[in-house]
Design an enzyme around this catalytic site. Structure first.
Site, PDB file in Angstrom:
ATOM      1  N   GLY A  15       0.823  -1.204   0.000  1.00  0.00           N
ATOM      2  CA  GLY A  15       0.000   0.000   0.000  1.00  0.00           C
ATOM      3  C   GLY A  15       0.857   1.254   0.000  1.00  0.00           C
ATOM      4  O   GLY A  15       0.676   2.152  -0.807  1.00  0.00           O
ATOM      5  N   ALA A  16       1.807   1.296   0.928  1.00  0.00           N
ATOM      6  CA  ALA A  16       2.666   2.477   1.046  1.00  0.00           C
ATOM      7  C   ALA A  16       3.839   2.138   1.944  1.00  0.00           C
ATOM      8  O   ALA A  16       3.834   1.107   2.619  1.00  0.00           O
ATOM      9  CB  ALA A  16       1.887   3.647   1.633  1.00  0.00           C
ATOM     10  N   GLU A  35       1.335   5.667   7.712  1.00  0.00           N
ATOM     11  CA  GLU A  35       2.741   5.872   7.325  1.00  0.00           C
ATOM     12  C   GLU A  35       3.331   7.051   8.084  1.00  0.00           C
ATOM     13  O   GLU A  35       4.486   7.009   8.513  1.00  0.00           O
ATOM     14  CB  GLU A  35       2.880   6.079   5.818  1.00  0.00           C
ATOM     15  CG  GLU A  35       2.260   4.977   4.943  1.00  0.00           C
ATOM     16  CD  GLU A  35       2.687   3.574   5.295  1.00  0.00           C
ATOM     17  OE1 GLU A  35       3.803   3.394   5.819  1.00  0.00           O
ATOM     18  OE2 GLU A  35       1.895   2.628   5.056  1.00  0.00           O
ATOM     19  N   GLU A  46       4.451  -2.557  13.415  1.00  0.00           N
ATOM     20  CA  GLU A  46       3.206  -2.639  12.650  1.00  0.00           C
ATOM     21  C   GLU A  46       1.966  -2.755  13.535  1.00  0.00           C
ATOM     22  O   GLU A  46       0.975  -2.072  13.311  1.00  0.00           O
ATOM     23  CB  GLU A  46       3.260  -3.772  11.625  1.00  0.00           C
ATOM     24  CG  GLU A  46       4.288  -3.536  10.516  1.00  0.00           C
ATOM     25  CD  GLU A  46       4.118  -2.219   9.771  1.00  0.00           C
ATOM     26  OE1 GLU A  46       3.021  -1.623   9.843  1.00  0.00           O
ATOM     27  OE2 GLU A  46       5.094  -1.774   9.139  1.00  0.00           O
TER      28      GLU A  46
HETATM   29 ZN   LIG Z   1       3.138  -0.032   8.563  1.00  0.00          ZN
END
Ligand SMILES: [Zn+2]
Length: 853
Positions: free
Chosen positions: A257-258, A294, A316
């Site tokens: 995703g990023a 992010e 995470e």
């Molecule tokens: Zn992350």
């Protein structure tokens, strides 16, 4: 260099690197097929290091020269990198290597995306850029010089602050020590959407979102989301941004995703670009969440990083938890919680209950890219949520302050994280730590007793064996409970029961009449709850529960039981459910977004899992029929209500992606989906024709496809959007999602022949193949055609992009749920993939685990 036989790496084997890196200076001479990277690295041997071997990672690099303190040296090429004899005093290491970005289709390291240079280094991509100790516990400051390749690269970006920026050359300096996985470089023809943010200590930060010319009008929402995130992290966590500038770049070809590279976040364009005409409300919400995620990594991930990749959940789990808090604050807390639990059950539960099950902190891997999983991310976030529930909000904040103070600038472990909570609260968290090491989804069973005054809840926990873990110990499970009386009034507000043993009883004194418990409010733990209660009780909770999550859950349970009854015994759909749901839908005091979620029902895959757990072999066709029949039953039962729901939730005026209007659109579209079953697509056709935003246009198209009247709309949609890659991804997905089960493979084969099926682009590949795998009844169609088709494409993609291939293999992870014929067919396809010559390490590991688990 080529992948050798896969090697397993173990957490227990961790050894620190024997050298500190004082500084790194990199020069890039960009060229599409022959980029030169000159690195100058200052190493200092660490006294008394246990491992003194000087080993630098390096893959797919052409070594031009290597020097120590200016003198050419001989190096020894070894598996995965090089070794050299080095002095036992500080020294300067210099190498020049050549790499080929154009040939890099794996999208890891330095690669080209539509003529633009970009990088992805997490987890182990930096070793494809230069020789380096590519491990997160080696942190250093970086200076980067980029030299242009002709006129096509006017913009050249890297981490930190820009020092010198000209057309031919750019110099960047990042003062914060970081591991190499946070390195980033982008160069190409880009345009900035700019803004500024003033931090809490009054420092002005220059913000920019860089996009290709033509996409400038799709940046405003992302920029607003970034500024909200920066403010929120200051207000809620006291975290301030620490560089003079913050850059985001949108890239079309991206596996994830990023990526949170320090000061230079790189985004899959689908996760940052949005305009009302091209993005749905769901896209807007996701973009806001990913930008926040992010950005939040700047502290939880970058300033404090992971010691090794086994600790991935440290950054995470915490960051997903933080972005969920942010979304709940920006939008609706119950709606966000329900969305997250739906995702957890759809993605993490099947993983944790199948051959790919692994702990939140795995203890071994062959390819770390295979562990960017729902378990590490989503269950990792649930673990943080449980910790906060157990210690309380205030103690959580205190522990986080201590964590930031103590570990700033360090590479840490889960033990460090737990220690700050133990010290700041005085609690022993040894048993809690099992959440990091024990895999599988615990089951909590509830029994009730009442003796005329004392109400007792008997709770017990158990956990089925998972790969490598046959015996499980009792975990600490926070079970939130509230009590209601017969009128639906709350007589005991939410309390946290700490279930720490296999069996435990909790009593509630002084109740003259039998209270009605509402258990696991807000989904306080990632468990399955077994409660022996009847549908009358569920209907009561659906009507009265004061906890918004559990009220939704009661409706969900009723829907599930109704569906299971239909599949197993052919019973008609439960009227108590339909009546209760109707009352909720008509209640205008309830948030439209919440009512829209109420209209949903368990997915077909979730029902298959449930049937499997009950000891039945799920029949995908029967599940599909029952699911469709329930939608039809809802449409008929609510026929008098739907037109009003639809009309009352039309939003007038200028489009806003905010929670309020977005919630109304989601309710109107949920109503439209049912209405279509009554009016054969009449309302949908009107909506499609008059829509001025993607949310309405796509919902119109979707409903028309359901009514089998979407052919013309598909054509006009394509004509309108053929130049917008992100919208064309939706066009592909829609056709796969709405294919009839028996026609799915035919539809997908046709789409694969379409000139726009650019299969090397991960977004496009997932738009088709991801949807193929998500189409439960079609993927598991008795012909086995979809299994074969997916396997064909995975075999084709693997040499090009192993990471995306390996992840998509998870489509087969539930294979043992199904009948012998389907199992044999899937096993055949998995074995066919496994037998390919030169199969990547990524895919080999996944296929082996799925077959053997
Ligand atoms: Zn992350």
């Amino acid at each position: 260099m080529k992948d050798a036989a896969p090697q397993t790496i173990y957490l227990k084997d961790y050894t620190p690197f024997g050298f500190a890196v004082e500084s790194v200076s990199l020069t890039f001479r960009l060229h599409p097929t022959a980029t030169r990277v000159i690195s100058k690295i200052r190493f200092t041997p660490i006294p008394d290091a246990s491992d003194t071997r000087f080993f630098l990672h390096g893959e797919q690099l052409k070594l031009i020269s290597a020097k120590i303190d200016g003198v050419e040296i001989n190096t020894k090429m070894v598996e995965g990198g090089l070794e050299a004899d080095v002095p036992d005093v500080p020294f300067t290491w210099e190498t020049e290597v050549e790499i080929n970005p154009q040939a890099n289709t794996a999208l890891e390291g330095l690669y080209m995306s539509n003529g633009m240079y970009c990088t992805q280094c997490e987890a182990e991509g930096f070793r494809k850029i230069t020789f380096y100790p590519d491990r997160p516990d080696v942190m250093s400051v970086f200076d980067v010089k980029i030299e242009a390749d002709g006129d096509n690269t006017p913009i050249m970006l890297s981490n930190g602050n820009g020092v010198e920026l000209s057309k031919a050359r750019a110099t960047w300096s990042d003062p914060w020590p970081k591991p190499a996985y946070l390195f980033a470089l982008v160069a190409g023809e880009l345009i900035a959407h700019r803004d500024t943010f003033t931090t809490l200590s009054d420092k002005q930060v220059q913000l920019a979102i860089w996009v290709r010319p033509g996409d400038e009008h799709k940046c405003a929402f992302g920029m607003a989301a970034l500024k909200k995130s920066m403010k929120w992290d200051e207000d809620v966590y006291g975290r301030e941004y620490d560089l003079d500038e913050f850059n985001i770049v949108a890239v079309d070809d991206f596996n994830m995703g990023a990526m949170e590279n320090k000061g230079l976040n790189i985004f899959n364009s689908s996760c940052v670009l949005a305009s009302p005409e091209t993005a749905t409300d769901g896209n807007f919400e996701r973009i806001e969440a990913i930008i926040a995620h992010e950005y939040f990594h700047n502290w939880t991930g970058n300033r404090i990083t992971c010691r090794d990749w086994f600790q991935l959940c440290l950054k995470e789990g915490l960051t997903v938890f933080r972005d969920a808090q942010f979304t709940a604050d920006m939008r609706s807390e119950p709606v966000k919680r329900i969305d997250d639990v739906i995702t957890l059950r759809a993605r993490q539960f099947p993983e944790d209950q199948g051959p790919l099950s692994h702990p939140v902190r795995p203890e071994s891997f062959q390819e770390i890219n295979n562990f960017y999983t729902a378990t590490v991310y989503e269950k990792g976030a649930e673990v943080i949520g449980m910790l906060k529930t157990l210690v309380g909000d205030e103690a959580y904040s205190k522990a986080l302050d201590l964590y930031f103070m103590r570990h700033d600038g360090q590479a840490c472990t889960i033990e460090d994280w737990i220690a700050v909570f133990e010290e700041s609260t005085g609690r022993d968290l040894n048993q809690f730590k099992l959440w990091y090491s024990q895999s599988g989804t615990p089951e909590v069973a509830v029994r009730e007793a009442y003796d005329g005054t004392t109400f007792t809840l008997h709770l017990s926990q158990s956990s089925a064996p998972t790969p490598g873990q046959s015996q499980k110990a009792a975990q600490v499970i926070p079970v939130t409970v509230g009590l209601l009386n017969d009128n639906g009034d709350e007589i005991l507000p939410t309390q946290v029961l700490e279930l720490t043993q296999e069996e435990q009883s909790f009593t509630f004194e002084g109740h003259a009449s039998r209270p009605i418990p509402s258990i696991l409010r807000g989904f306080s733990a990632p468990v399955t709850l077994r409660q022996d209660i009847d549908n009358t009780r569920r209907a009561f909770l659906l009507a009265h529960d004061t906890d918004a999550f559990n009220r939704w859950e009661a409706g969900r349970d009723l829907a599930r039981d109704s569906l299971l009854g239909a599949v197993l015994e052919g019973t008609p759909h439960n009227t108590a459910y339909l009546q209760g749901l109707k009352a909720v839908l008509s209640d205008e005091t309830l948030d439209p977004a919440y009512r829209a979620l109420m209209l949903g029902q368990p997915s077909q895959s979730e029902l298959a899992s449930e049937l499997h757990k009950m000891g039945h072999t799920p029949d995908p066709a029967a599940i599909h029929t029952a699911s469709e029949a329930l939608r039809r039953a809802k449409a008929e039962a609510f026929s008098d209500l739907l037109p009003g729901l639809y009309a009352d939730n039309q939003v007038a005026g200028t489009f806003s992606p905010d929670a309020g209007p977005a919630g109304q659109r989601s309710l109107a579209n949920a109503a439209l989906s049912l209405l279509t079953r009554l009016d054969q697509g009449k309302t949908a056709a009107q909506q499609y024709a008059s829509a001025d935003n993607m949310t309405l246009q796509l919902a119109g198209l979707s409903a028309l496809l359901d009514a089998e009247k979407g052919e013309d709309a598909l054509e006009t949609f394509y004509d309108q959007w053929q130049n917008d890659r992100l919208v064309i991804d939706k066009w592909f997905s829609m056709q796969v999602m709405h294919a009839k089960p028996a026609a799915l493979t035919k539809t997908v084969r046709k789409l694969c022949d379409h000139p726009d099926f650019e299969w090397k682009n991960p977004n496009r590949f997932r738009a088709v193949m991801g949807m193929l795998a998500a189409h439960h009844a079609g993927f598991h169609h008795e012909s086995g055609g979809a299994y074969e088709l997916l396997a064909d494409w995975l075999i084709r993609l693997d040499p090009v992009n192993p990471q995306t291939t390996a992840r998509m293999c998870a489509a087969f992870q539930t294979w043992k749920r199904y009948d012998q014929t389907r199992q044999t067919m899937i096993q055949g396809q998995l074995e066919r993939i496994a037998s390919q010559n030169g199969l990547s390490r990524d895919t080999t590991e996944m296929v082996t685990r799925i077959l053997e688990g």
